[in-house]
Design a protein around this motif. Structure first.
Motif, PDB file in Angstrom:
ATOM      1  N   ILE A   1      24.212  -9.419  15.612  1.00 50.75           N
ATOM      2  CA  ILE A   1      25.332  -8.521  16.460  1.00 50.75           C
ATOM      3  C   ILE A   1      24.862  -6.294  16.176  1.00 50.75           C
ATOM      4  O   ILE A   1      24.824  -6.008  17.652  1.00 50.75           O
ATOM      5  CB  ILE A   1      26.735  -7.908  14.892  1.00 50.75           C
ATOM      6  N   LYS A   2      24.020  -6.252  15.121  1.00 52.89           N
ATOM      7  CA  LYS A   2      23.481  -5.085  15.346  1.00 52.89           C
ATOM      8  C   LYS A   2      22.579  -4.653  16.440  1.00 52.89           C
ATOM      9  O   LYS A   2      22.611  -4.050  17.355  1.00 52.89           O
ATOM     10  CB  LYS A   2      22.995  -5.248  14.439  1.00 52.89           C
ATOM     11  N   GLU A  56      22.674  -6.363  19.483  1.00 51.92           N
ATOM     12  CA  GLU A  56      23.825  -7.162  20.716  1.00 51.92           C
ATOM     13  C   GLU A  56      24.609  -5.732  20.985  1.00 51.92           C
ATOM     14  O   GLU A  56      24.309  -5.140  21.532  1.00 51.92           O
ATOM     15  CB  GLU A  56      24.867  -7.597  20.062  1.00 51.92           C
ATOM     16  N   LEU A  57      25.080  -4.926  19.899  1.00 52.90           N
ATOM     17  CA  LEU A  57      25.848  -3.849  20.057  1.00 52.90           C
ATOM     18  C   LEU A  57      24.684  -2.541  20.339  1.00 52.90           C
ATOM     19  O   LEU A  57      24.821  -1.400  21.339  1.00 52.90           O
ATOM     20  CB  LEU A  57      26.230  -3.033  18.785  1.00 52.90           C
ATOM     21  N   TYR A  58      23.406  -3.035  20.190  1.00 49.54           N
ATOM     22  CA  TYR A  58      22.537  -1.747  20.451  1.00 49.54           C
ATOM     23  C   TYR A  58      21.838  -1.643  22.114  1.00 49.54           C
ATOM     24  O   TYR A  58      22.053  -1.028  22.842  1.00 49.54           O
ATOM     25  CB  TYR A  58      20.919  -2.350  19.760  1.00 49.54           C
ATOM     26  N   ASN A  59      22.107  -3.249  22.699  1.00 49.14           N
ATOM     27  CA  ASN A  59      22.271  -3.257  23.821  1.00 49.14           C
ATOM     28  C   ASN A  59      23.225  -3.243  24.971  1.00 49.14           C
ATOM     29  O   ASN A  59      23.202  -2.134  25.800  1.00 49.14           O
ATOM     30  CB  ASN A  59      21.312  -4.687  24.365  1.00 49.14           C
ATOM     31  N   LEU A  60      24.308  -3.085  23.652  1.00 53.63           N
ATOM     32  CA  LEU A  60      25.263  -2.938  24.555  1.00 53.63           C
ATOM     33  C   LEU A  60      25.479  -0.856  24.732  1.00 53.63           C
ATOM     34  O   LEU A  60      26.142  -1.074  26.132  1.00 53.63           O
ATOM     35  CB  LEU A  60      26.436  -2.995  23.914  1.00 53.63           C
ATOM     36  N   LYS A  61      25.521  -0.411  23.689  1.00 54.80           N
ATOM     37  CA  LYS A  61      25.359   0.994  23.722  1.00 54.80           C
ATOM     38  C   LYS A  61      23.867   1.131  24.681  1.00 54.80           C
ATOM     39  O   LYS A  61      24.564   2.385  25.469  1.00 54.80           O
ATOM     40  CB  LYS A  61      25.387   1.397  22.188  1.00 54.80           C
ATOM     41  N   ILE A  75      34.722 -11.312  24.117  1.00 51.80           N
ATOM     42  CA  ILE A  75      33.743 -10.500  23.357  1.00 51.80           C
ATOM     43  C   ILE A  75      32.317 -11.617  22.903  1.00 51.80           C
ATOM     44  O   ILE A  75      31.594 -11.128  22.972  1.00 51.80           O
ATOM     45  CB  ILE A  75      34.224 -10.723  22.094  1.00 51.80           C
ATOM     46  N   ARG A 108      28.714 -10.729  24.498  1.00 51.11           N
ATOM     47  CA  ARG A 108      27.474 -11.181  23.034  1.00 51.11           C
ATOM     48  C   ARG A 108      26.679 -11.762  23.753  1.00 51.11           C
ATOM     49  O   ARG A 108      25.503 -11.560  23.338  1.00 51.11           O
ATOM     50  CB  ARG A 108      27.808 -11.773  21.992  1.00 51.11           C
ATOM     51  N   CYS A 114      24.692  -9.190  26.539  1.00 50.37           N
ATOM     52  CA  CYS A 114      23.651  -8.423  25.790  1.00 50.37           C
ATOM     53  C   CYS A 114      22.695  -9.240  25.321  1.00 50.37           C
ATOM     54  O   CYS A 114      21.286  -8.183  25.350  1.00 50.37           O
ATOM     55  CB  CYS A 114      24.333  -8.053  24.369  1.00 50.37           C
TER      56      CYS A 114
END
Length: 592
Positions: free
Chosen positions: A5-6, A8-13, A309, A313, A316
């Motif tokens: 998740i970390k 994936e969130l980085y890519n989303l950010k 979601i 994911r 991402c």
């Protein structure tokens, strides 16, 4: 490949940052539009409760009319406001995508040139761009931001209503919803595996498709009957891609079928449970309508939320290679020495060695020579001797593995980028003339000076041809964008490339096989006018045709990356080495 998740969130950010940079207004509009869209279902949930209860109770027409008017006006306002924001967002979305595509192009042009000749980088770029171009991953993510917010707000509102009824209804709704989301996660994971298998095949398909679509190779394809081979390869790729897509569609069909069954069971249980509970507790028909509406809204919004979601994911993960590509550093304009004395512009290779990244073989090894201002140098040697590599090093496309290249006594890698580019005009062997006008090609983005343009075209031997064209120097090269454009021969295009180098009017000019596409008469004209062509500039001249070397004051012979012979034509002929051998071999082809 394991994902977390970390990451994936980085890519989303990473993508979210690009969206905000491209259009800060989109983010605000998305949030407000989501709130309006989230409120809209509750108009259909809350107002009917009061209408039904009033109709079943005291039947006050004025109050009932008030409820109807309030519901209609609320729905109208929310719909119109949300619609206006959505239209704005749709318009802005295109600008965001254009900005992202622009950033991609700018990044590809800005990375170190060595990447463009690196197979690993090319493969990484293809992997990164395929989800962007084929799946429109970035478009989906941009559009799902407001949808995600809407689902969260709608679900939260529905939860508030259902909690006033009981908690069990929420559990009944959530169990099949979670199962569907879990199935969707498995489907997306399998789709990702199929995608990773198909990436290399897509690369081949795009290559064959571009060849079949391009007019350039048409002559070779027809003369050598390559169309059968190309069509065979294209069809093989097409069949494999179809197989991958069929696997994906089969997975999707199974997932959607199971999902519909679970959704049907969920609806039956929810309505049945609320109906039984309503009979037992004696709630009003209006309240029953409100709770079933809230249950349906909560059910659809949570299902959409979980699916978004899962899909986000997944997308991402698709973005991962794209993010890695975008994080490769871009070369910035190097600030350095600016005060270069162009009147004393010596050019020196001092113990220069070079090997391409990832290899252990030197293309150039301990190359040493010095050119005085205005001196002309011809670099000759067999194919693969390192001649073009020297030009790439001189152009700062690569940096020497060892040694220094100096101009005016200054290391070229310490000179300000803008200053250095002005010192050098290069005509590469694989030059590119663009489908712009002639003057735009020659001036290369700078302001057009008619006097300089005419001089450059004349010295390159293409002025008379340009004069015969209806639009003169404003004529487009090729007909892709302008029907009035002109298709030039290979030799004429080469002359335009030479004119571009001359127009720049740099103190150092480099010509890599400048007569390769010229006929013997045009080639002889270039040789005879070589001094006029270079205009007293320091000139480096590369050619396989050694007859051209006689016009240069100095010749160096490269063999296996080393200078083995150095002198003028007469001196090297007297030396009777490799240069003399190659010269006599070529001369014999003309004398028979």
């Amino acid at each position: 490949m394991k994902h977390n998740i970390k990451k994936e969130l980085y890519n989303l950010k990473f993508l979210a940052k690009k969206v905000v940079q491209a259009s800060p207004g989109y983010v605000l509009a998305a949030f407000v539009e989501s709130m309006l869209e989230a409120a809209l279902p509750f108009v259909a949930i809350l107002f009917p409760k009061y209408m039904i209860d009033e109709m079943m109770g005291e039947k006050r027409l004025s109050l009932l009319a008030g409820y109807v008017a309030a519901a209609a006006l609320s729905a109208l306002f929310l719909s119109m406001a949300a619609g206006a924001l959505k239209r704005y967002m749709n318009a802005v979305t295109r600008d965001i995508l254009v900005k992202i595509e622009y950033d991609i192009g700018s990044h590809n042009m800005g990375v170190a040139y060595e990447n463009l000749e690196d197979t690993k980088y090319i493969e990484q770029k293809d992997k990164a761009m395929l989800p962007i171009r084929e799946r429109m991953t970035h478009l989906y993510i941009v559009r799902q931001f407001p949808e995600l917010i809407r689902c969260v707000l709608t679900a939260a509102g529905a939860v508030g209503i259902l909690l006033s009824f009981d908690v069990i209804s929420l559990i009944v709704i959530m169990i099949p919803t979670i199962v569907i989301a879990w199935l969707n996660k498995g489907y997306q994971k399998k789709e990702m595996e199929i995608h990773e298998e198909s990436v290399s095949m897509e690369r081949f398909f795009i290559y064959y498709y571009q060849i079949l679509e391009d007019f350039g190779p048409g002559k070779d394809i027809r003369l050598f009957r390559l169309h059968e081979l190309l069509m065979k390869r294209n069809n093989e790729c097409d069949d494999n891609i179809f197989r991958f897509k069929k696997q994906t569609m089969e997975l999707k069909r199974r997932f959607e079928g199971i999902s519909r069954i679970l959704e049907a069971f969920r609806s039956a249980f929810v309505y049945g449970y609320i109906g039984v509970k309503a009979l037992l507790t004696g709630i009003t028909i209006g309240s029953f309508s409100m709770y079933t509406g809230a249950a349906a809204t909560f059910s659809s919004s949570t299902a959409n939320l979980l699916n978004i979601i899962v899909r986000l994911r997944q997308d991402c993960r698709y973005l991962e290679e794209f993010v890695k590509l975008e994080e490769i550093p871009v070369e910035t304009e190097m600030e350095g020495q600016k005060d270069i004395d162009t009147s004393q512009l010596t050019l020196e290779f001092r113990h220069v060695s070079f090997r391409y990244p990832g290899t252990d073989h030197d293309i150039l090894s301990d190359v040493n020579f010095e050119l005085k201002p205005g001196e002309s140098l011809s670099v000759v040697g067999r194919n693969g001797a390192g001649k073009t590599t020297m030009i790439k090093l001189l152009s700062r496309l690569f940096k020497p593995t060892d040694g220094q290249i100096l101009i005016g006594g200054v290391d070229i890698h310490t000179i300000d980028s803008i200053v250095y580019r002005k010192l050098l005009s290069v005509v590469f062997q694989d030059f590119k003339i663009f489908e712009f006008s002639i003057e735009e090609n020659v001036a290369a983005g700078t302001a057009v000076s008619e006097k300089r343009l005419e001089s450059a075209l004349k010295n390159a031997g293409i002025f008379e041809k340009v004069q015969t064209l209806p639009n003169g120097s404003k004529t487009f090269v090729g007909k892709q964008f302008e029907e009035s454009g002109t298709e030039f021969s290979g030799g004429e295009l080469q002359k335009l490339a030479i004119a571009r180098a001359l127009y720049k009017d740099s103190p150092v000019i480099v010509l890599d096989e400048p007569t390769a596409a010229l006929d013997p008469y045009a080639e002889e004209e270039v040789y005879e006018r070589f001094s006029e062509l270079t205009g007293g500039r320091t000139a480096v001249y590369i050619s396989h045709r050694l007859s051209s070397c006689k016009f240069c004051r100095r010749i160096i012979f490269l063999e296996d990356g080393r200078i083995t012979e150095d002198g003028n034509h007469e001196e090297l002929m007297r030396l009777n080495g490799k240069y003399a051998e190659m010269f006599q071999m070529q001369a014999s082809q003309y004398t028979g």
